[in-house]
Design a protein around this motif. Structure first.
Motif, PDB file in Angstrom:
ATOM      1  N   CYS A   1       0.809  -1.215   0.000  1.00  0.00           N
ATOM      2  CA  CYS A   1       0.000   0.000   0.000  1.00  0.00           C
ATOM      3  C   CYS A   1       0.848   1.272   0.000  1.00  0.00           C
ATOM      4  CB  CYS A   1      -0.942   0.015   1.202  1.00  0.00           C
ATOM      5  SG  CYS A   1      -0.088   0.045   2.810  1.00  0.00           S
ATOM      6  N   GLY A   2       2.083   1.182   0.448  1.00  0.00           N
ATOM      7  CA  GLY A   2       2.980   2.331   0.427  1.00  0.00           C
ATOM      8  C   GLY A   2       2.890   3.257   1.621  1.00  0.00           C
ATOM      9  N   VAL A   3       2.060   2.915   2.611  1.00  0.00           N
ATOM     10  CA  VAL A   3       1.928   3.768   3.796  1.00  0.00           C
ATOM     11  C   VAL A   3       3.252   3.851   4.555  1.00  0.00           C
ATOM     12  CG1 VAL A   3       0.755   4.061   6.017  1.00  0.00           C
ATOM     13  CG2 VAL A   3      -0.536   3.314   4.009  1.00  0.00           C
ATOM     14  N   CYS A   4       3.929   2.714   4.669  1.00  0.00           N
ATOM     15  CA  CYS A   4       5.206   2.704   5.392  1.00  0.00           C
ATOM     16  C   CYS A   4       6.213   3.623   4.727  1.00  0.00           C
ATOM     17  CB  CYS A   4       5.749   1.276   5.472  1.00  0.00           C
ATOM     18  SG  CYS A   4       6.019   0.472   3.876  1.00  0.00           S
ATOM     19  N   GLU A   5       6.251   3.611   3.403  1.00  0.00           N
ATOM     20  CA  GLU A   5       7.189   4.458   2.673  1.00  0.00           C
ATOM     21  C   GLU A   5       6.895   5.935   2.931  1.00  0.00           C
ATOM     22  OE1 GLU A   5       8.722   5.195  -1.943  1.00  0.00           O
ATOM     23  OE2 GLU A   5       6.861   4.095  -1.548  1.00  0.00           O
ATOM     24  N   LYS A   6       5.633   6.276   3.027  1.00  0.00           N
ATOM     25  CA  LYS A   6       5.222   7.661   3.258  1.00  0.00           C
ATOM     26  C   LYS A   6       5.717   8.184   4.599  1.00  0.00           C
ATOM     27  CE  LYS A   6       1.047  10.511   3.751  1.00  0.00           C
ATOM     28  NZ  LYS A   6      -0.446  10.502   3.714  1.00  0.00           N
ATOM     29  N   TYR A   7       5.714   7.324   5.612  1.00  0.00           N
ATOM     30  CA  TYR A   7       6.051   7.760   6.963  1.00  0.00           C
ATOM     31  C   TYR A   7       7.509   7.515   7.344  1.00  0.00           C
ATOM     32  CZ  TYR A   7       1.208   8.802   8.142  1.00  0.00           C
ATOM     33  OH  TYR A   7      -0.046   9.357   8.193  1.00  0.00           O
ATOM     34  N   CYS A   8       8.266   6.835   6.493  1.00  0.00           N
ATOM     35  CA  CYS A   8       9.674   6.588   6.812  1.00  0.00           C
ATOM     36  C   CYS A   8      10.511   7.840   6.553  1.00  0.00           C
ATOM     37  CB  CYS A   8      10.227   5.422   5.985  1.00  0.00           C
ATOM     38  SG  CYS A   8      11.970   5.073   6.335  1.00  0.00           S
ATOM     39  N   ARG A   9      11.154   8.355   7.594  1.00  0.00           N
ATOM     40  CA  ARG A   9      11.960   9.567   7.476  1.00  0.00           C
ATOM     41  C   ARG A   9      13.356   9.284   6.909  1.00  0.00           C
ATOM     42  NH1 ARG A   9      12.210  12.364  13.134  1.00  0.00           N
ATOM     43  NH2 ARG A   9      13.408  13.849  11.854  1.00  0.00           N
TER      44      ARG A   9
ATOM     45  N   VAL B   1       4.095   0.983  13.249  1.00  0.00           N
ATOM     46  CA  VAL B   1       2.882   1.580  13.827  1.00  0.00           C
ATOM     47  C   VAL B   1       1.827   1.846  12.761  1.00  0.00           C
ATOM     48  CG1 VAL B   1       1.981   3.612  15.038  1.00  0.00           C
ATOM     49  CG2 VAL B   1       4.144   2.602  15.756  1.00  0.00           C
ATOM     50  N   VAL B   2       2.250   2.321  11.573  1.00  0.00           N
ATOM     51  CA  VAL B   2       1.277   2.754  10.563  1.00  0.00           C
ATOM     52  C   VAL B   2       0.865   1.646   9.606  1.00  0.00           C
ATOM     53  CG1 VAL B   2       2.128   5.122  10.691  1.00  0.00           C
ATOM     54  CG2 VAL B   2       3.073   3.555   8.958  1.00  0.00           C
ATOM     55  N   CYS B   3       1.551   0.515   9.597  1.00  0.00           N
ATOM     56  CA  CYS B   3       1.241  -0.557   8.629  1.00  0.00           C
ATOM     57  C   CYS B   3      -0.164  -1.111   8.858  1.00  0.00           C
ATOM     58  CB  CYS B   3       2.265  -1.682   8.743  1.00  0.00           C
ATOM     59  SG  CYS B   3       1.942  -3.076   7.629  1.00  0.00           S
ATOM     60  N   PRO B   4      -1.084  -0.963   7.910  1.00  0.00           N
ATOM     61  CA  PRO B   4      -2.462  -1.457   8.103  1.00  0.00           C
ATOM     62  C   PRO B   4      -2.566  -2.979   8.077  1.00  0.00           C
ATOM     63  CG  PRO B   4      -2.190  -0.645   5.857  1.00  0.00           C
ATOM     64  CD  PRO B   4      -0.935  -0.306   6.597  1.00  0.00           C
ATOM     65  N   ALA B   5      -1.567  -3.643   7.456  1.00  0.00           N
ATOM     66  CA  ALA B   5      -1.612  -5.104   7.347  1.00  0.00           C
ATOM     67  C   ALA B   5      -0.857  -5.781   8.489  1.00  0.00           C
ATOM     68  CB  ALA B   5      -1.029  -5.544   6.007  1.00  0.00           C
ATOM     69  N   LYS B   6      -0.265  -4.987   9.373  1.00  0.00           N
ATOM     70  CA  LYS B   6       0.530  -5.531  10.491  1.00  0.00           C
ATOM     71  C   LYS B   6       1.596  -6.515   9.980  1.00  0.00           C
ATOM     72  CE  LYS B   6      -2.146  -3.269  13.258  1.00  0.00           C
ATOM     73  NZ  LYS B   6      -1.674  -1.996  13.857  1.00  0.00           N
ATOM     74  N   ALA B   7       2.224  -6.121   8.878  1.00  0.00           N
ATOM     75  CA  ALA B   7       3.194  -7.008   8.227  1.00  0.00           C
ATOM     76  C   ALA B   7       4.645  -6.657   8.577  1.00  0.00           C
ATOM     77  CB  ALA B   7       3.003  -6.955   6.712  1.00  0.00           C
TER      78      ALA B   7
END
Length: 292
Positions: A70-78, A103-109
């Motif tokens: 989904c790319g959420v992790c990439e968005k929040y990685c500083r 923390v932000v991963c929706p799939a808990k992966a």
């Protein structure tokens, strides 16, 4: 137990040359190389490795096959540590283990796993223990690894009833350098008569004073620049810091390094004579309890 840390405001001042020679001159002691990014004290002598230990410092993110890309992790990685794909991957050299992606991963992966950052070793040189280590490239937990080196050196000293620990500290004023001097009995600061020598000396002395350690100065290759040597000596007088000794430029230092032996083991060395005088002053300081 008396711990002597030998440090410098920058690399290349002759710190390890002094530490290796003092290790050769002292009796009933333990050596510790706390320059874990570029250890070289063991290169000055033929050592026999006795045991090795793994060092785990910090954590790294790890992505499972449950990743939905989904790319959420990439968005929040500083730290730009996420590599796009299906599933995403983690760049271990960029990951700081902060846990934001977890923390932000929706799939808990995503999980955080313990990260092996280096190794540390117990070796011996003619029966004298040497504790040294190597931090893996890209790792930033050098201060913790220095602490492990020092703890093992103290343990060995207690077990073998050795009364001195000679520490070849990390150069500079960063985390490994501060970890090298915290709680020691006395700090020897090696300087050089160059344009940046006094500036680097001021920085490391400020750091040593922050940790409330007594210290003394050694000027290496003092005869290469008389004017700068006089400036350093004047600065030391104004700041009431003792000059433990001056080591002259000596080609036998290079010869000894090529042979893999401390320079004090060679005859006719002016540098060796200067180092012996420094050793005698350190013994007097030990007798007085570390107070100058």
């Amino acid at each position: 137990m008396f711990q002597i840390a030998i440090v410098s405001g920058k690399g290349g001042t002759g710190k390890t040359t002094l530490a290796g020679s003092l290790s050769f001159l002292f009796d009933n002691h333990v050596m510790a190389d706390c320059d874990v990014d570029a250890p070289n004290l063991h290169l000055l002598m033929e050592t026999e490795k006795i045991s090795s230990f793994e060092y785990y410092g910090g954590k790294k993110a790890e992505i499972s096959n449950g990743c939905i890309s989904c790319g959420v992790c990439e968005k929040y990685c500083r730290f730009d540590a996420l590599i796009r794909g299906g599933p995403y991957k983690v760049d271990p050299y960029a990951c700081e283990g902060c846990g934001a992606c977890l923390v932000v991963c929706p799939a808990k992966a995503i999980t955080l796993r313990e990260n092996k950052s280096g190794d540390y070793y117990l070796s011996k040189f003619n029966g004298t223990p040497l504790v040294h280590a190597l931090l893996y490239p890209g790792e930033e937990t050098s201060g913790g690894l220095v602490a492990e080196v020092r703890k093992l050196a103290i343990t060995v000293s207690e077990e073998e009833k050795r009364y001195v620990v000679i520490i070849d500290g990390a150069p500079g004023i960063g985390c490994p350098a501060t970890s090298s001097i915290t709680g020691v009995s006395y700090v020897v600061v090696v300087s050089e008569p160059t344009v940046s020598g006094l500036h680097d000396l001021e920085r490391i002395i400020e750091t040593v004073h922050h940790f409330r350690r007594d210290c003394g100065i050694v000027i290496n290759k003092w005869d290469m620049n008389y004017e700068k040597t006089l400036q350093i000596e004047s600065w030391c007088r104004v700041n009431r810091i003792p000059v433990l000794g001056k080591i002259p430029y000596d080609e036998k230092v290079v010869e000894a390094t090529e042979m893999g032996v401390p320079v004090v083991s060679l005859d006719g060395s002016g540098a060796a004579d200067g180092i012996r005088e420094i050793k005698n002053k350190l013994e007097n300081i030990m007798i007085s309890g570390g107070k100058r």
